[in-house]
Motif scaffolding. Structure first.
Motif, short mmCIF file in Angstrom:
data_model
loop_
_atom_site.label_atom_id
_atom_site.label_comp_id
_atom_site.label_asym_id
_atom_site.label_seq_id
_atom_site.Cartn_x
_atom_site.Cartn_y
_atom_site.Cartn_z
N ARG A 104 0.82 -1.21 0.00
CA ARG A 104 0.00 0.00 0.00
C ARG A 104 0.85 1.25 0.00
N ARG A 105 1.99 1.18 0.64
CA ARG A 105 2.86 2.36 0.75
C ARG A 105 3.59 2.60 -0.57
N ASP A 106 3.95 3.86 -0.82
CA ASP A 106 4.65 4.19 -2.06
C ASP A 106 5.96 3.42 -2.19
N ASP A 107 6.68 3.24 -1.05
CA ASP A 107 7.95 2.52 -1.16
C ASP A 107 7.73 1.05 -1.49
N LEU A 129 5.20 -0.06 -3.44
CA LEU A 129 4.91 -0.12 -4.88
C LEU A 129 6.17 0.08 -5.70
N ALA A 172 3.94 5.35 -8.15
CA ALA A 172 2.82 4.56 -7.61
C ALA A 172 1.55 4.83 -8.42
#
Lengths: 397, 397
Positions: A323-326, A328, A367
């Motif tokens: 879920r977090r940008d990192d 993705l 993302a």
């Protein structure tokens, strides 16, 4: 400055706006001094991603462009295998035509490299290998294709297949394929010995479909690891699917991960929603190279799938609860640099000196590009534009 | 024949080419005699599906149209709940504006009805309910909206919430929401008693988010079933997510399924790829009504999601390993008739007499429409065109 183009107002890897110079098919410089005589292409703030890679395809199987296939196939793996072998002839699923169609769709979606498993069996012989090679050669300026000789119907249980595999490798197949040493061939030792012997004989890497789940898959995986270590094939072997790594026994999985790391065995996952799957973040953190691909699409096995590797990246993210940008960003790393590592691609990436294989997408962040999957604005292969606004500049048969 | 339109060359539910007469906002006849004076709309062989339904949305949460939200949220459910409550104010996630945006996008994708959970808590009070009601009223000619008063931050653990829930229901919220009676409220008996009392007081149905997995979820599910039977609320209660039905203990699951059937409790599943999920085919075969929805999309919880219910249908299919055409038809049945049943919609469907809510899509088969998710050619709500070629005819704020 001949053979040069400056891409202005692009954001490499979703970062700051930059101007990227491409020369002689390679990235030459970022934000360097460029003579006015060099032609400019305005990027409009689009994100520049390295060419997307599909590290697990089945180009010879897709039915895109053919009438809808009404799927009434039984639930077992062997049902699908047997059904496909029969339907190929009945429906005329031409390996050249169908792989060409998928290649052109892949180019339109920004894919620069594909590793395709291609069926070798006693019905079709090496005709599918020939067909995919023809399509590969036809579109070699648009996309690079690695061919895995793949014993889809079994290796030892169908006598004659091993000789055909050997023939496919003599014809120039790039990788030795394998399939469920226990589950399909019913002879894990014999299957693995045969595949590793082929790899040794031809000096090729290995990529095995390992659908076997739980303890059975763990057994076949450990046997593979043992052979890699004994034969010094570190870094040359990929285990595709590897559902056994999704089993609940965390201790057993840890033992396998340790072995994969020691043997430098790579793992391919499609992020299957309906099967137990390897945990991408855990494998990556442990140092195991993870790659991904679209697998079969719209074929006799199932109706799903598009050639879009951003959609695949999203599906891997959904399956892994990223879920977090990192998180993705890790999924996209798998679909680009992970795949490049497994396919042993030289000079891959956005750095100066790398091949200028890239795609421009309009999105605010990486993302967003993954979850929105916007139409590809521009696709470039070795410095040449090959697709624009979601359409390849070449035609499919 | 006033207020009539004849849709020619359409294929209702993917069947044979037909002409469908719409009159006074309802389906009037299929292939019947129609005077020449009735205007014709040529369907070009497109498939006519009943209006798609999203039976589980969070209209007040989406951040579509706002700057990209960089997600750095912690892994627990309570992290996401607390983070969202804080970010709502910091970022100005306006319930009216955001729900209006999602409604317009949903119309463009062919959705005719939405059930939206809307947050009620001691920070926001009933302001989100008011905002979504305003958007609902503004777009009432394009889409129907059911509102669930939803205690997202807990009911009993945040004193004052119960009174706000009561207020939301007095304002006209259609459904009483609930959330993890044990996992969040830490008082399953108290939580369920409070919710069922609200439902009884206002004469409303119930829809509870039940994320609790395994034995804990089974416990809360059984307590819910017991109350439904004791209070005679058969057919009025939905349990959303119900991850406990994906637990490995097949005997325990069978017991729950038997209870759900006896109590007429409906199950909502999004086909989550990363959690254990209810088995759609098994529930359907047992006679339990299954529904589905897109859940939150592009919000502080996660970046995924589009309003497209065909994409959701595909994801449900992928999660349930649906490959056959009849299996994909079941997935679409869930996203249309299953949802209509759970939302208790009158006169839903393509039969004469039903409301003329439908969508035209260009695909060879229903299964292809699901896996290809083509741009919606035409969307009609109660006989009026509301979207064309993927664009709604109304604007979002």
């Amino acid at each position: 400055m001949d053979n040069a183009t400056l891409y202005t107002h692009v954001r490499p890897a979703g970062g700051e706006i930059a101007s990227v110079l491409v020369r002689d098919g390679r990235f030459a410089a970022i934000d360097g001094p460029v003579p006015d005589s060099v032609p400019r292409v305005y990027g409009g703030g689009a994100i520049m991603l390295p060419g997307l890679i599909d590290a697990h395809a089945h180009l010879d199987k897709t039915m895109y462009g053919m009438p809808w296939y009404r799927n009434e196939v039984g639930p077992r793996l062997i049902d699908k295998i047997d059904n496909e072998r029969l339907e190929k002839r009945r429906l005329g699923i031409d390996p050249y035509r169908q792989s060409a169609r998928q290649l052109v769709m892949s180019v339109a979606d920004g894919t620069s490299h594909i590793r395709s498993h291609v069926d070798v069996d006693t019905d079709i012989g090496v005709a599918a290998i020939e067909g995919v090679m023809r399509a590969r050669d036809q579109y070699r300026d648009q996309i690079d294709v690695q061919i895995v000789a793949f014993p889809q119907s079994g290796l030892l249980i169908r006598p004659g297949t091993l000789a055909l595999m050997d023939q496919a490798l003599r014809m120039g197949a790039d990788v030795v394929g394998g399939l469920d040493p226990a589950g399909i061939d019913r002879d894990p030792k014999g299957h693995l010995d045969a595949i590793f012997a082929l790899a040794d004989k031809h000096g090729k890497p290995i990529d095995i479909h390992l659908h076997e789940a739980g303890e059975l898959g763990a057994f076949s995986m450990q046997m593979t690891i043992d052979r890699v270590l004994a034969l010094g094939m570190q870094g040359k072997v990929t285990l595709s699917h590897s559902f056994c790594l999704g089993m609940p026994d965390a201790q057993a999985v840890q033992g396998l991960v340790d072995g994969l790391l020691e043997a430098g065995v790579h793992i391919m996952t499609t992020g299957s929603a309906s099967r137990p799957v390897p945990n991408v973040a855990r494998l990556h953190a442990a140092g195991v190279v993870v790659c991904t691909g679209n697998d079969g699409m719209r074929d006799t096995w199932g109706p799903y799938g598009k050639p879009d590797m951003l959609e695949r990246t999203m599906l891997v993210g959904l399956r892994n609860n990223f879920r977090r940008d990192d998180e993705l960003a890790l999924a996209l790393h798998v679909a680009t640099y992970g795949n490049a590592r497994v396919m042993d691609l030289a000079d891959y990436g956005l750095a100066p000196g790398c091949h200028a294989d890239f795609v421009l997408v309009e999105a605010e962040t990486v993302a967003e590009a993954i979850v929105s999957r916007p139409v590809r604005k521009l696709v470039v292969k070795r410095g040449q534009v090959v697709a624009r606004d979601g359409r390849a500049l070449v035609e499919a048969p």
